[in-house]
Design an enzyme around this catalytic site. Sequence first.
Site, PDB file in Angstrom:
ATOM      1  N   LYS A  57      24.918  16.646 -40.540  1.00  0.00           N
ATOM      2  CA  LYS A  57      24.881  16.204 -41.945  1.00  0.00           C
ATOM      3  C   LYS A  57      24.945  17.417 -42.868  1.00  0.00           C
ATOM      4  CE  LYS A  57      22.454  11.987 -40.693  1.00  0.00           C
ATOM      5  NZ  LYS A  57      21.169  11.315 -40.434  1.00  0.00           N
ATOM      6  N   GLN A 101      14.837  11.557 -41.504  1.00  0.00           N
ATOM      7  CA  GLN A 101      15.485  11.196 -40.241  1.00  0.00           C
ATOM      8  C   GLN A 101      14.574  10.307 -39.393  1.00  0.00           C
ATOM      9  OE1 GLN A 101      18.680  11.939 -39.543  1.00  0.00           O
ATOM     10  NE2 GLN A 101      18.632  10.952 -37.553  1.00  0.00           N
ATOM     11  N   ASP A 124      19.933   6.221 -47.617  1.00  0.00           N
ATOM     12  CA  ASP A 124      19.965   5.465 -46.362  1.00  0.00           C
ATOM     13  C   ASP A 124      20.035   3.956 -46.610  1.00  0.00           C
ATOM     14  OD1 ASP A 124      19.991   6.825 -43.905  1.00  0.00           O
ATOM     15  OD2 ASP A 124      17.897   7.462 -44.134  1.00  0.00           O
TER      16      ASP A 124
HETATM   17  N1  GUN Z   1      18.489   7.747 -37.214  1.00  0.00           N
HETATM   18  C1  GUN Z   1      19.577   7.162 -36.658  1.00  0.00           C
HETATM   19  N2  GUN Z   1      20.408   6.728 -37.633  1.00  0.00           N
HETATM   20  C2  GUN Z   1      19.837   7.039 -38.808  1.00  0.00           C
HETATM   21  C3  GUN Z   1      20.215   6.854 -40.166  1.00  0.00           C
HETATM   22  O1  GUN Z   1      21.268   6.289 -40.512  1.00  0.00           O
HETATM   23  N3  GUN Z   1      19.351   7.335 -41.090  1.00  0.00           N
HETATM   24  C4  GUN Z   1      18.190   7.941 -40.764  1.00  0.00           C
HETATM   25  N4  GUN Z   1      17.390   8.356 -41.752  1.00  0.00           N
HETATM   26  N5  GUN Z   1      17.803   8.118 -39.519  1.00  0.00           N
HETATM   27  C5  GUN Z   1      18.631   7.686 -38.543  1.00  0.00           C
END
Ligand code: GUN
Length: 298
Positions: A57, A101, A124
């Site tokens: 990211k 996350q 998110d």
């Molecule tokens: N863990 C796996 N996929 C995601 C996501 O799309 N966002 C977040 N914050 N954690 C994740």
Amino acid sequence: MSSSKSSNVIDGKAVAAAVIKECLTEVDALRRHNVVPGLAVVLVGEDPASKVYVGAKARTCLELGIYSRKIELPAETTQEELIGVVHDLNRDPAIHGILVQSPPPKHIDEEAVIRAIDPRKDVDGFHPENVAKLALEDPTGFVPCTPAGCLRLLKAAGISTTGADAVVIGRSMIVGKPMAFLLMAKGTDATVTIAHSRSTDLPGICRRADILIAAVGRPEMVKADWVKDGAVVIDVGINRVDDPSTKKGYRLVGDVAYDEVAPKCRAITPVPGGVGPMTIALLMKNTLQAARQQTRVV
Ligand code: GUN
């Protein structure tokens, strides 16, 4: 199959690259108004897969000219400390998007952390306000990145969803439930079934699907006899399975037994190189939406 890239394979990397290209134009427009979009990614603990995702990211932000702040906190971080970090980011004008996350360590109440995020910065789309906006089809909300990426893959592959029987395996807040809302929304117009580990006759439910979305996190669970001939299969799973023959000692497989399922499909996403790159691309899109909504310059 004779070739590894047969024509029914949906190339997530290529579609993600197209989304990233759109983002470049959007970043330019913001920067012309002296707005630098900013994303904060918070990682608690040492989960190796999460570290890989968070790194990817940050790299994509750099590539696009989005300011990114990576906040890595020790596994012992308390919930109060984590919520304190979130509150600081809520107040920080350089940060338009906040992502914590998932999954956090077990002692953290993830739901409480998500509620602490300012919904205007919740890129998110996990905050209850954004969940409600998705259900209400209010475009000012943030749509969770992975299901938004899956829908974009279907569109890019020219799959018509109107009136299609779509089956989503998995009922998580991150993928299953928002995926179902997106598929049934006006303009997409699929007939949606959400199945899960407790569903009676899961293979039978899946066999009805014109579009099958697998988001359960179980390696290669979906077998060839679960899939109708000519179905479209989107595999959200990213599972590490031990493989001593590889350098890392593991390999990545999806929730779908790809080799046996792919020959039956009209279209299918591979793992890796399917949904994964789309999730990051849509996170960038959401961050730019957040920057636009907070600054109102474009
Ligand atoms: N863990 C796996 N996929 C995601 C996501 O799309 N966002 C977040 N914050 N954690 C994740």
